[in-house]
Design a protein around this motif. Structure first.
Motif, short mmCIF file in Angstrom:
data_model
loop_
_atom_site.label_atom_id
_atom_site.label_comp_id
_atom_site.label_asym_id
_atom_site.label_seq_id
_atom_site.Cartn_x
_atom_site.Cartn_y
_atom_site.Cartn_z
N SER A 39 -114.01 -102.60 28.95
CA SER A 39 -115.27 -103.33 29.19
C SER A 39 -114.99 -104.80 29.45
O SER A 39 -114.36 -105.47 28.64
N VAL A 40 -115.48 -105.30 30.57
CA VAL A 40 -115.23 -106.70 30.93
C VAL A 40 -115.86 -107.66 29.91
O VAL A 40 -115.32 -108.72 29.62
N ILE A 41 -117.00 -107.24 29.34
CA ILE A 41 -117.67 -108.07 28.35
C ILE A 41 -116.82 -108.15 27.07
O ILE A 41 -116.61 -109.23 26.51
N MET B 44 -123.45 -118.24 27.94
CA MET B 44 -124.06 -118.04 29.27
C MET B 44 -123.18 -117.16 30.14
O MET B 44 -123.66 -116.29 30.86
N GLU B 45 -121.86 -117.40 30.06
CA GLU B 45 -120.92 -116.64 30.90
C GLU B 45 -120.89 -115.17 30.48
O GLU B 45 -120.91 -114.28 31.33
N VAL B 46 -120.84 -114.95 29.17
CA VAL B 46 -120.83 -113.56 28.69
C VAL B 46 -122.14 -112.88 29.07
O VAL B 46 -122.14 -111.72 29.50
N GLU B 52 -125.00 -108.41 34.89
CA GLU B 52 -124.42 -107.71 36.05
C GLU B 52 -124.11 -106.27 35.70
O GLU B 52 -124.45 -105.34 36.43
N ASP B 53 -123.42 -106.11 34.56
CA ASP B 53 -122.99 -104.80 34.11
C ASP B 53 -124.19 -103.89 33.84
O ASP B 53 -124.23 -102.72 34.26
N CYS B 54 -125.18 -104.45 33.17
CA CYS B 54 -126.37 -103.69 32.78
C CYS B 54 -127.13 -103.21 34.02
O CYS B 54 -127.54 -102.05 34.10
N GLN B 82 -121.31 -96.97 27.61
CA GLN B 82 -120.84 -98.30 28.04
C GLN B 82 -121.86 -99.37 27.71
O GLN B 82 -121.52 -100.44 27.20
N LEU B 83 -123.12 -99.06 28.03
CA LEU B 83 -124.17 -100.05 27.83
C LEU B 83 -124.42 -100.31 26.35
O LEU B 83 -124.66 -101.44 25.94
#
Lengths: 144, 185
Positions: A39-41, B44-46, B52-54, B82-83
Motif C-alpha cells: 500500500s502506497v499510503i 496533506m500529502e498522505v 487518489e487510492d480511494c 485495501q481500502l
C-alpha cells in the motif's frame, strides 16, 4: 534466522508485509530498515515513522522487490541451483525480520513467529510501536 | 496577530469537530504528530495519496458490480480490504467502518447489499474529503498569513527588501495548498 525461510515457508500473501533490518557499521551506527508494503499510503507512513525514529529507510512494494533489493532473486536460468542462493543468502541470516499486518489472525501470527520473525505488529502503526523494534535491534547487535 | 490567532482557533475547533463526528480517530492525531519542519505538509500529502487510492478503488468496485455476466466478489473483497487498510492507517474512521459493513455483504455475495454499501462508502469518502480539504485550507491560510505578517513587520522595521527566506516559505505554503506563483520577469 535463515533468510531462505522467508521465501520457502511463507505462502505469498498480499496482506502480509515484512521488515528486514541491516546494521550500517560504516555510517553513523544508524540502522537501515527495508520496509515492504503493497500500500502506497502505508509505505509513506512507515517511511515517516522510521525516519522520525532515526532509521535509514528503503521502501519497496512487494516481497519480490525486497528479495531483488537484497540480491536474493536471480532471474537467470531456472536450472540455477538453490545452493547458489544459499551462499549469498547467508549474509542476511542474522537480519531481524518484523512482520506487520492489518489483520489479527493468531494462526498466521504464530506461523510468522515460528518461521523466525522477531516480532509481529498490528497496523495501523504508531510511533510507540517503533520502540518495540528498537529492543530487538539492540539485541541483535554483535557483542565485541 | 489577532487574525492569525483567530484562524488558529478556527483550525483547532474544526479539527475537534472532525473527531467528535467520528470522521477521524486517534490515528489521524498520530499522523499530525509526525509533522515537523522536515515535512510540514505530511498529513496533506498522505491524505492526497489516500483520496487518489480511494477514488480508484470505489471506481473499480462500481465497475465490478455492474458486470452483467456475474460480479467478481473476490475482486470486490480485495478492494474493500485495501481500502479498509488505508483508511485505518490515516485514521479515517467512518470510511473504515463503512468498509467493515461492506465486507459482510461482499462475503455473502449480495449484489444489492453491495450496491447500497458502495453508495454509503462514497458518501463517507466525500464527507471526509470535503472536511479534510477545509481543514487543510484553514491550516495553510493561517500559516500564509503568519508569514505575510512577519514579512510585513520586518519590511517596516528595517526598510529593506522582504527577506528571501520568508518569501520562499510563503511560496511553499501556497504551492502546497494547490495554488501557483505568478512569475514576473
Amino acid at each position: 534466522m535463515k533468510s531462505e525461510n522467508i521465501v520457502q515457508d511463507r505462502q505469498p500473501q498480499p496482506q502480509e508485509e515484512e521488515e528486514i533490518m541491516q546494521q550500517e557499521e560504516e555510517e553513523e551506527q544508524r540502522f537501515h530498515v527495508l520496509a515492504v508494503d503493497d500500500s502506497v499510503i502505508d509505505r509513506k507512513l512507515l517511511e515517516k515513522l522510521l525516519k522520525a525514529s532515526s532509521y535509514q529507510v528503503t521502501c519497496v512494494e512487494s516481497g519480490e522487490k525486497a528479495l531483488e533489493y537484497l540480491g536474493l532473486l536471480h532471474h537467470s536460468s531456472p536450472a540455477s541451483s538453490s545452493s547458489q542462493h544459499h551462499h549469498q543468502g547467508s549474509s542476511w541470516k542474522d537480519v531481524p525480520v518484523v512482520v506487520m499486518s492489518s489483520e489479527n489472525v493468531p494462526s498466521r501470527i504464530s506461523m510468522c513467529l515460528e518461521g523466525g520473525a522477531e516480532e509481529f505488529m498490528l497496523k495501523p502503526l504508531q510511533l510507540s510501536d517503533l520502540h518495540k523494534i528498537q529492543a530487538h535491534l539492540l539485541k541483535s547487535l554483535p557483542h565485541s | 496577530m489577532d487574525f492569525v490567532n483567530l484562524l488558529q482557533r478556527k483550525f483547532i475547533d474544526y479539527s475537534s469537530s472532525l473527531h467528535r463526528e467520528g470522521i477521524v480517530d486517534d490515528q489521524f492525531t498520530q499522523l499530525r504528530k509526525l509533522e515537523d519542519e522536515n515535512s510540514p505538509h505530511f498529513v496533506m500529502e498522505v491524505a492526497s495519496l489516500f483520496f487518489e487510492d480511494c477514488e480508484k478503488l470505489i471506481n473499480n468496485m462500481a465497475i465490478a458490480l455492474e458486470q452483467k455476466q456475474g460480479v467478481d466478489f473476490k475482486q470486490i473483497d480485495e478492494c474493500i480490504h485495501q481500502l479498509k487498510g488505508s483508511s485505518s492507517s490515516i485514521g479515517a474512521m467512518r470510511v473504515k467502518n463503512a468498509c467493515i459493513a461492506f465486507r459482510s455483504f461482499s462475503d455473502g455475495q449480495n449484489r444489492e447489499g453491495c450496491l447500497r454499501c458502495l453508495q454509503q462508502l462514497s458518501h463517507e469518502y466525500s464527507l471526509l474529503k470535503n472536511k479534510l480539504q477545509t481543514l487543510f485550507r484553514v491550516s495553510v491560510a493561517s500559516r500564509c498569513l503568519y508569514v505575510c505578517l512577519v514579512i510585513f513587520c520586518r519590511g517596516n522595521e528595517h526598510a529593506e527588501p522582504f527577506p528571501d527566506v520568508l518569501v520562499f516559505q510563503l511560496e511553499k505554503e501556497i504551492v502546497a495548498a494547490g495554488g501557483s506563483i505568478p512569475r514576473v520577469h
